[in-house]
Design a protein around this motif. Structure first.
Motif, PDB file in Angstrom:
ATOM      1  N   UNK A 101     -66.190  61.988 -58.172  1.00 19.67           N
ATOM      2  CA  UNK A 101     -66.442  61.454 -56.833  1.00 19.67           C
ATOM      3  C   UNK A 101     -67.731  61.995 -56.194  1.00 19.67           C
ATOM      4  N   UNK A 102     -68.319  63.030 -56.778  1.00 21.70           N
ATOM      5  CA  UNK A 102     -69.515  63.637 -56.176  1.00 21.70           C
ATOM      6  C   UNK A 102     -70.686  62.655 -56.106  1.00 21.70           C
ATOM      7  N   UNK A 103     -71.044  61.959 -57.207  1.00 13.43           N
ATOM      8  CA  UNK A 103     -72.172  61.020 -57.119  1.00 13.43           C
ATOM      9  C   UNK A 103     -71.969  59.939 -56.063  1.00 13.43           C
ATOM     10  N   UNK A 104     -70.766  59.340 -56.007  1.00 10.43           N
ATOM     11  CA  UNK A 104     -70.512  58.294 -55.018  1.00 10.43           C
ATOM     12  C   UNK A 104     -70.530  58.848 -53.596  1.00 10.43           C
ATOM     13  N   UNK A 105     -70.084  60.096 -53.434  1.00 12.64           N
ATOM     14  CA  UNK A 105     -70.141  60.727 -52.113  1.00 12.64           C
ATOM     15  C   UNK A 105     -71.594  60.887 -51.668  1.00 12.64           C
ATOM     16  N   UNK A 106     -72.472  61.252 -52.592  1.00 15.28           N
ATOM     17  CA  UNK A 106     -73.896  61.380 -52.268  1.00 15.28           C
ATOM     18  C   UNK A 106     -74.491  60.011 -51.919  1.00 15.28           C
ATOM     19  N   UNK A 107     -74.050  58.971 -52.628  1.00 14.88           N
ATOM     20  CA  UNK A 107     -74.517  57.623 -52.322  1.00 14.88           C
ATOM     21  C   UNK A 107     -74.122  57.210 -50.911  1.00 14.88           C
ATOM     22  N   UNK A 108     -72.897  57.547 -50.526  1.00 13.31           N
ATOM     23  CA  UNK A 108     -72.435  57.226 -49.171  1.00 13.31           C
ATOM     24  C   UNK A 108     -73.195  58.043 -48.128  1.00 13.31           C
TER      25      UNK A 108
END
Length: 245
Positions: free
Chosen positions: A6-13
């Motif tokens: 979930x870290x990459x998608x959290x950074x995208x958000x």
């Protein structure tokens, strides 16, 4: 379930959130804050892809999120900023200058959104263009966003009066807008600015260019940003020419 997923998608958000905050800053006339938020968004945009590859969690959801976030931070934000820059010039015109030129200025500010339209097309095309896996065709939207968002920073903090005068000219801004929209979708191969691995053997071009960009920023401050982007395009063209020989 691993938190790494979930870290990459959290950074995208966070990239998307940065774009939204930049929009609010522009509406309120705080262009310096908008610059900071766009810079943060691009920072998050860089690391989300890198970490997705590093953790082995890259997937179609991340690709779609990345494009949607970039559409706001690197598409809507620069288009709105250009609109506001045009509109500010129009609002500052004395009443006695309500001429035919003023009439056209009522229309021209909306040309700023050509940047947004071109960014949208570029992002959609990027997602389906198999040629852009290891390089880019056309100027990446984050680089273009930095080019546009640097304009008010150059005006406010620049040391060159002639540049400030030029950037207060609506025709100069219109030329920048049209060039920006063209470069986003031009059939110009450009080397990727993203690091796939942080080692000299596989990223010497990116590392060298990053060092060059940092030195330019230290020496020239905000004026360095358009010069860095121009250098990026010229260097890519030179590399393309050498590779064909």
């Amino acid at each position: 379930m691993s938190i790494k997923k979930h870290i990459p998608n959290a950074l995208t958000l966070l990239n998307l959130l940065s774009g939204l905050l930049a929009l609010i800053a522009i509406f309120n006339g705080f262009y310096d804050h908008a610059f900071i938020f766009v810079s943060l968004g691009i920072f998050f945009d860089f690391w989300d892809g890198f970490l997705a590859r590093k953790f082995g969690v890259a997937g179609p959801l991340g690709v779609q999120l990345d494009s949607l976030a970039d559409m706001v931070t690197s598409g809507v934000v620069p288009g709105l900023l250009m609109y506001k820059l045009f509109d500010t010039i129009q609002q500052n015109q004395p009443e006695y200058m309500l001429t035919e030129e003023t009439f056209y200025m009522g229309v021209i500010p909306y040309f700023g959104f050509l940047i947004t339209l071109a960014s949208c097309y570029r992002l959609a095309n990027f997602n389906i263009d198999s040629r852009q896996t290891n390089s880019f065709i056309g100027l990446p939207t984050p680089a273009n966003a930095m080019l546009i968002i640097s304009i008010p920073m150059i005006q406010y903090f620049g040391r060159y009066e002639w540049i400030n005068v030029a950037l207060d000219n609506p025709y100069v801004l219109l030329a920048i807008t049209l060039i920006s929209a063209f470069l986003l979708n031009a059939e110009i191969p450009l080397f990727s600015l993203k690091f796939k691995k942080l080692n000299w053997a596989e990223a010497k071009l990116q590392i060298s260019f990053t060092v060059f960009a940092v030195i330019m920023l230290i020496l020239l401050k905000f004026v360095a940003i358009p010069l860095i982007i121009i250098s990026y395009i010229i260097l890519s063209l030179m590399l393309n020419s050498l590779s064909k020989k």
